[in-house]
Design a protein around this motif. Structure first.
Motif, short mmCIF file in Angstrom:
data_model
loop_
_atom_site.label_atom_id
_atom_site.label_comp_id
_atom_site.label_asym_id
_atom_site.label_seq_id
_atom_site.Cartn_x
_atom_site.Cartn_y
_atom_site.Cartn_z
N PRO A 119 -3.84 -12.51 -1.74
CA PRO A 119 -3.87 -11.47 -0.70
C PRO A 119 -5.25 -11.20 -0.13
N PHE A 120 -5.28 -10.87 1.16
CA PHE A 120 -6.48 -10.33 1.80
C PHE A 120 -6.56 -8.86 1.42
N LEU A 121 -7.77 -8.35 1.27
CA LEU A 121 -7.94 -6.98 0.80
C LEU A 121 -8.66 -6.15 1.86
N ALA B 217 -1.60 -8.78 2.37
CA ALA B 217 -2.83 -8.02 2.26
C ALA B 217 -2.63 -6.84 1.33
N GLY B 218 -3.73 -6.24 0.93
CA GLY B 218 -3.71 -4.93 0.28
C GLY B 218 -4.13 -3.93 1.34
N THR B 219 -3.29 -2.93 1.58
CA THR B 219 -3.63 -1.91 2.59
C THR B 219 -4.63 -0.93 2.00
N HIS B 220 -5.73 -0.70 2.71
CA HIS B 220 -6.88 0.08 2.19
C HIS B 220 -6.88 0.07 0.65
N THR B 221 -7.18 -1.13 0.14
CA THR B 221 -7.21 -1.40 -1.30
C THR B 221 -7.97 -0.29 -2.03
N PHE B 222 -7.43 0.15 -3.13
CA PHE B 222 -7.90 1.25 -3.99
C PHE B 222 -7.36 2.61 -3.54
N ASN B 223 -7.24 2.82 -2.20
CA ASN B 223 -6.83 4.14 -1.72
C ASN B 223 -5.31 4.21 -1.60
N ALA B 224 -4.73 5.31 -2.09
CA ALA B 224 -3.28 5.56 -2.04
C ALA B 224 -2.47 4.53 -2.84
N MET B 225 -3.02 4.09 -3.98
CA MET B 225 -2.26 3.17 -4.83
C MET B 225 -2.55 3.39 -6.32
N GLY C 225 0.81 -1.20 0.00
CA GLY C 225 0.00 0.00 0.00
C GLY C 225 0.84 1.25 0.00
N HIS C 226 0.14 2.40 -0.07
CA HIS C 226 0.84 3.69 -0.21
C HIS C 226 1.96 3.53 -1.24
#
Ligand SMILES: [Zn+2]
Length: 380
Positions: free
Chosen positions: A237-239, A209-217, A185-186
């Motif tokens: 990955p967990f999202l 995992a995907g860290t706050h998937t969609f946001n900051a990527m 993420g980020h």
């Protein structure tokens, strides 16, 4: 077993789905029986597990032990029975001090009347300076020296990493081998950079995992699928998703659920202002304005959320996602993402981490290892 005997009758979310049942529990779940006469308008769900939460109720994980205790109590009243206090990108010594504060609370036996502290989520400093979101500008490279300093604290349970940083692929493996969930993420990286880290983690049988998937990527384009494309495409990955009505379009939430039906999990990413405190607040030394439940920095960047897990559940159900699935996104999936086997379901012998909801999905009672947290069950 404890003398603290509790019981519940109503719609119970069992591994096979909702069933009318009665449940007896002390610190663990002791008996489960079908009960056709149980009320149909009360739900019992596994306690929520928030793996990405900076603060709430005026408290922040960066404040030290009292901040950690305060946020654990605040979120417990909204159904969160386990959480990972999440650090913000800050000068290295401040990050280490915050991690020490979280460790101190864990070693002192946890938080009475609050959620179980599972460890820390280290969000930054190993992130891209091009994709900070609301993180203050103190990014660092994930050197082996810094990682061993972190792991020596024995507090970090999840980390967010931008896969394109120098040393990130190796860092991901070192964290995974230490049992830390690695979240991408980020990031301003490429599809290939994200994919190769995910593949290496899968070979390692790590957790990711995907860290706050969609946001900051960044977004997903035809010829540039980006890290988002890798996270949606990869089978493992967990999202994490912030379903607060502001961070994600309903279509993005549904796309993630289509891509990874068993791997999508709700997080709050909440900050100190969570809990209905409108007006000015603070995040990592930056001024945040909360208006109508939306938190922004002066330049209008979304600054974390003021979400609780029970509100995230209601927002998810509002999108047309069945309650059963939404509830698993808030409990079962995050438990699996951390390798927890003693919670995340309602089954005999598991920890009695439980949330009682009414027909409007408002929290009526919360049990943390069988201890009721709300003094009075509210009735209208
Ligand atoms: Zn973030």
């Amino acid at each position: 077993m404890t003398e603290n005997q509790n019981s519940f009758q109503g719609q119970v979310l069992l591994p096979e789905g909702f069933r009318l049942a009665s449940v007896q529990f002390g610190t663990q779940i002791q008996a489960l029986e079908p009960d056709p006469d149980a009320p149909t308008d009360l739900y019992l769900l596994p306690g929520f597990i928030d793996t990405h939460v900076h603060g709430g109720g005026g408290f922040d994980a960066m404040d030290g032990p009292d901040g950690v205790r305060g946020m654990a109590r605040f979120h417990a009243h909204h159904g969160t029975t386990s959480l990972l206090p999440t650090t913000l990108t800050a000068p290295w010594l401040e990050v280490m001090a915050a991690l020490n504060g979280i460790g101190e609370v864990m070693r002192s036996g946890g938080v009475q009347g609050g959620a179980d502290i599972l460890g820390a989520h280290l969000e930054g400093p190993f992130i891209s300076s091009e994709r900070l979101g609301a993180q203050p500008p103190f990014s660092l490279l994930p050197t082996l020296e810094r990682i061993s300093e972190l792991l020596a604290l024995n507090v970090v349970r999840a980390v967010t990493l931008a896969p394109e940083l120098a040393g990130a692929p190796l860092a991901a493996l070192v964290f995974a081998r230490a049992g830390v969930r690695v979240g991408l993420g980020h990031t301003a990286g490429s599809y290939e950079q994200a994919w190769s880290v995910l593949d290496a983690l899968q070979l390692e049988e790590g957790r990711w995992a995907g860290t706050h998937t969609f946001n900051a990527m960044g977004g997903l384009e035809g010829r540039i699928p980006g890290p988002l494309g890798a996270l949606l495409n990869h089978p493992a990955p967990f999202l994490e998703l912030i379903v607060d009505g502001f961070h994600l379009h309903p279509g993005s939430v549904k796309l993630a659920i289509h891509a990874a039906p068993e791997r999508v999990m709700l997080i709050t990413d909440a900050m100190r202002a969570a809990g209905g405190l409108e007006g000015k607040s603070e995040l990592g030394g930056q001024t945040v304005t909360v208006k109508g439940g939306k938190a922004t920095l002066p330049d209008d960047t979304l600054a974390g959320s003021v979400l609780t897990m029970s509100e995230a559940l209601r927002q998810t159900v509002k999108l047309g996602i069945p309650l059963e699935r939404a509830a698993r996104m808030a409990s079962t999936v995050p438990a699996r993402s951390l390798g927890l086997t003693d919670r995340g379901h309602i089954a005999l012998g598991l920890r009695a981490d439980l949330v009682v909801l009414d027909a409007q999905l408002e929290v009526r009672q919360v049990y943390c290892a069988g201890v009721p947290l709300l003094l009075e069950v509210p009735h209208e």
